[in-house]
Write a protein that holds these residues in place. Sequence first.
Motif, PDB file in Angstrom:
ATOM      1  N   GLU A  67      47.933  51.738  65.707  1.00 25.43           N
ATOM      2  CA  GLU A  67      48.114  51.710  64.256  1.00 25.43           C
ATOM      3  C   GLU A  67      46.866  52.289  63.588  1.00 25.43           C
ATOM      4  O   GLU A  67      45.733  52.010  63.993  1.00 25.43           O
ATOM      5  CB  GLU A  67      48.316  50.257  63.806  1.00 25.43           C
ATOM      6  N   LEU A  68      47.086  53.108  62.595  1.00 27.60           N
ATOM      7  CA  LEU A  68      45.946  53.744  61.940  1.00 27.60           C
ATOM      8  C   LEU A  68      45.107  52.762  61.154  1.00 27.60           C
ATOM      9  O   LEU A  68      43.888  52.833  61.107  1.00 27.60           O
ATOM     10  CB  LEU A  68      46.439  54.841  60.990  1.00 27.60           C
ATOM     11  N   ASP A 128      40.447  49.427  52.797  1.00 27.84           N
ATOM     12  CA  ASP A 128      39.465  49.271  53.876  1.00 27.84           C
ATOM     13  C   ASP A 128      39.102  50.597  54.550  1.00 27.84           C
ATOM     14  O   ASP A 128      38.520  50.618  55.623  1.00 27.84           O
ATOM     15  CB  ASP A 128      39.978  48.269  54.925  1.00 27.84           C
ATOM     16  N   LEU A 129      39.448  51.704  53.905  1.00 31.63           N
ATOM     17  CA  LEU A 129      39.169  53.009  54.490  1.00 31.63           C
ATOM     18  C   LEU A 129      37.659  53.263  54.578  1.00 31.63           C
ATOM     19  O   LEU A 129      36.929  53.045  53.632  1.00 31.63           O
ATOM     20  CB  LEU A 129      39.811  54.093  53.620  1.00 31.63           C
ATOM     21  N   GLU A 130      37.213  53.714  55.716  1.00 29.19           N
ATOM     22  CA  GLU A 130      35.828  54.127  55.880  1.00 29.19           C
ATOM     23  C   GLU A 130      35.850  55.520  56.510  1.00 29.19           C
ATOM     24  O   GLU A 130      36.318  55.686  57.642  1.00 29.19           O
ATOM     25  CB  GLU A 130      35.058  53.159  56.784  1.00 29.19           C
ATOM     26  N   ILE A 131      35.336  56.502  55.769  1.00 27.83           N
ATOM     27  CA  ILE A 131      35.390  57.877  56.270  1.00 27.83           C
ATOM     28  C   ILE A 131      34.627  57.998  57.586  1.00 27.83           C
ATOM     29  O   ILE A 131      35.026  58.719  58.489  1.00 27.83           O
ATOM     30  CB  ILE A 131      34.840  58.850  55.210  1.00 27.83           C
ATOM     31  N   ARG A 132      33.527  57.266  57.697  1.00 28.52           N
ATOM     32  CA  ARG A 132      32.736  57.329  58.924  1.00 28.52           C
ATOM     33  C   ARG A 132      33.563  56.913  60.134  1.00 28.52           C
ATOM     34  O   ARG A 132      33.451  57.496  61.210  1.00 28.52           O
ATOM     35  CB  ARG A 132      31.516  56.411  58.813  1.00 28.52           C
ATOM     36  N   VAL A 164      36.805  57.161  60.414  1.00 25.85           N
ATOM     37  CA  VAL A 164      37.776  58.229  60.689  1.00 25.85           C
ATOM     38  C   VAL A 164      37.112  59.329  61.518  1.00 25.85           C
ATOM     39  O   VAL A 164      37.668  59.806  62.517  1.00 25.85           O
ATOM     40  CB  VAL A 164      38.323  58.825  59.369  1.00 25.85           C
ATOM     41  N   LEU A 165      35.888  59.704  61.099  1.00 32.71           N
ATOM     42  CA  LEU A 165      35.190  60.786  61.804  1.00 32.71           C
ATOM     43  C   LEU A 165      34.800  60.382  63.226  1.00 32.71           C
ATOM     44  O   LEU A 165      34.928  61.176  64.163  1.00 32.71           O
ATOM     45  CB  LEU A 165      33.943  61.198  61.021  1.00 32.71           C
ATOM     46  N   ALA A 214      46.081  61.530  57.989  1.00 28.52           N
ATOM     47  CA  ALA A 214      45.409  60.524  57.162  1.00 28.52           C
ATOM     48  C   ALA A 214      44.436  61.198  56.190  1.00 28.52           C
ATOM     49  O   ALA A 214      44.347  60.833  55.014  1.00 28.52           O
ATOM     50  CB  ALA A 214      44.668  59.534  58.045  1.00 28.52           C
ATOM     51  N   CYS A 215      43.710  62.222  56.675  1.00 26.60           N
ATOM     52  CA  CYS A 215      42.760  62.932  55.819  1.00 26.60           C
ATOM     53  C   CYS A 215      43.489  63.719  54.726  1.00 26.60           C
ATOM     54  O   CYS A 215      43.016  63.782  53.588  1.00 26.60           O
ATOM     55  CB  CYS A 215      41.907  63.890  56.656  1.00 26.60           C
ATOM     56  N   GLN A 216      44.629  64.297  55.071  1.00 25.37           N
ATOM     57  CA  GLN A 216      45.409  65.019  54.057  1.00 25.37           C
ATOM     58  C   GLN A 216      45.853  64.059  52.961  1.00 25.37           C
ATOM     59  O   GLN A 216      45.779  64.384  51.771  1.00 25.37           O
ATOM     60  CB  GLN A 216      46.635  65.679  54.702  1.00 25.37           C
ATOM     61  N   ALA A 217      46.305  62.887  53.390  1.00 30.49           N
ATOM     62  CA  ALA A 217      46.738  61.884  52.405  1.00 30.49           C
ATOM     63  C   ALA A 217      45.569  61.491  51.511  1.00 30.49           C
ATOM     64  O   ALA A 217      45.707  61.343  50.294  1.00 30.49           O
ATOM     65  CB  ALA A 217      47.297  60.664  53.131  1.00 30.49           C
TER      66      ALA A 217
END
Lengths: 470, 124
Positions: free
Chosen positions: B3-4, B10-14, B16-17, B38-41
């Motif tokens: 699950e993403l 609670d999104l953390e770009i770090r 994701v990277l 997810a990044c496109q969204a």
Amino acid sequence: MGTISAAFSIMTQALDADQAALNVVANNVANANTPGYTTEAPNFQQNQPLEIGGTSYGDGVTETGATSVRDRVLTERLNQQQQLASSTGAQLTALNTVQALFTPDSGSSSATAGDISSDLTGFFNSFSSLEANPANNSLREEVLSSASTLASDVSNAAASLNSQRSALDQEASGVTSQVNSLTGAIAQLDQQIQSTSPDADAGTLEDQRQQDLSQLSQLIGINQITTENNGISVTTTSGQPLVSEGQSFQLTTGTVNGVTHFFVGGADITAQMASGGGQLGGYLTARDQDIPNVLGSLDQLANSVSTQVNALNNAGTDLAGDNGNAGDIFFQPAQVAGSAASMRVVMTDPNHIAAAGAGQGTGDNSNATAMAALGNQMIVNGQSPTDYFANLVSQLGATVSNVQTENTAANASVTQLQTQSNALSAVNLNDEASAMSTFERSYQAASQVFTMLNTLMASVLNLGEQSTVS
Amino acid sequence: MRELNLTREDLEIREVLAEASRALATLDATRLEELAMACQALNRVGETHAGTDADPLNRRNDRKLARQAREAVGDMRAFGRVLDATRANLSVMRRLRQIRAGHIEYSEAQARGWASSEPGYGDN
């Protein structure tokens, strides 16, 4: 034209070949969990056909042994990336220790390098306090106390850096025996491979040699060159031979300017080893570049602060009325190098702090004002002391970040290549089960043909004999 | 499929990277596609109310996103280097694909085996 006996011969060879192939599969399955084992594939070779009356007749098959399924290009690329990953890993570990040293120790009274920034502020602020009441003894004591804290933190930081450098020196030195042991083993394996398997993959011996090369790649930066008769030459990345024609060349060490240097055949290759890769490369980069850079900056800071503060104190008038001869507050270093390690307070009597200007009465505060102002003046390589220290910490952080990035990338690359290598060379039990089933069917078919030929031969032998049933 | 768990709150770009670097290291194409989506969204959300949204909650989220993007500079650099390393590994991987397809011989013995099996009995 084929004969029954020729068919017998062909099927006997087929049974032998299938049996040998099944043995290869069995060996693969047995070594499925053996570290470094490379899966083997049986080689079938069609026998030279017979030419009879201008017609060619097949003459069966021979199993010519097994070939390890490996790709030397992949292995070499994996070794190269392993060298980079090991180098950046070792360097990162060393840098993290240095960075931890410069982390502010908030709320603690212990002396740490991380407190140097607040120590500098505290020291120059103590002169600001002295301005208000230049004859006050407790304020003078406070100046010496804050000077002592600053000097102690700076010299402790330098001592810790030197200690880390020594530890790295020992780690680097310890790599030598491992390298020599591995190059010796590789040279020995090379001799065996060249004598026993000069024209083909050497199987288990080749696996052992690859394992040793992989371990060597983690220790130092190497290049490997395939030579004739399935041999290899191993050199350092700068070209010094470590293994050549079945002979290994020892890596030796010696002390130069207090640190361990590395030699091959009398040539000092320390600088090349630092940039070459492997753990040794990481240790040497941290020992000879990263730590000396930080230590050099700290020396510059200590030297500038000590020199400027001492000069100003000697230019003023102290509480005893000494004019232009009040003495040094800090030990005056003779040169920049080593200034941080030797930084200490040499003034014991607070009355010798020259708060008054030259030729002024002891109640004057102009020199204390000038000393307080030093904190904001560009006295260290064109920067204020606190800015200079902040840049030192910032540059260290940037270096750590860069090495971290390189290490992440190198480890990712190793993972990618290792996955590919495993997919190619590791034993896949599903594939082996499939191969076993194929060879088993082939064996059974050959066996069936053999049985039929046997029956046929019996019939042929019975031809012309009187039957019991007439 | 994992699950993403990349909700707006609670999104953390770090993260994701870092996850993208891990997925690239293991050549997990499925996971990389999930992260790309997810990044496109995330981009669409940012573009929808960039600079003009009066909703305080959206403005706060935008500021949070901008802060996370600044903090993720190092992770972005690491991801870029992993990408570089992957590109460099691709030629080796292409070669491997050819090996698996049987286009490159492993050894002289095998090459001899193939050569001898070409013309001869049974060849039509």
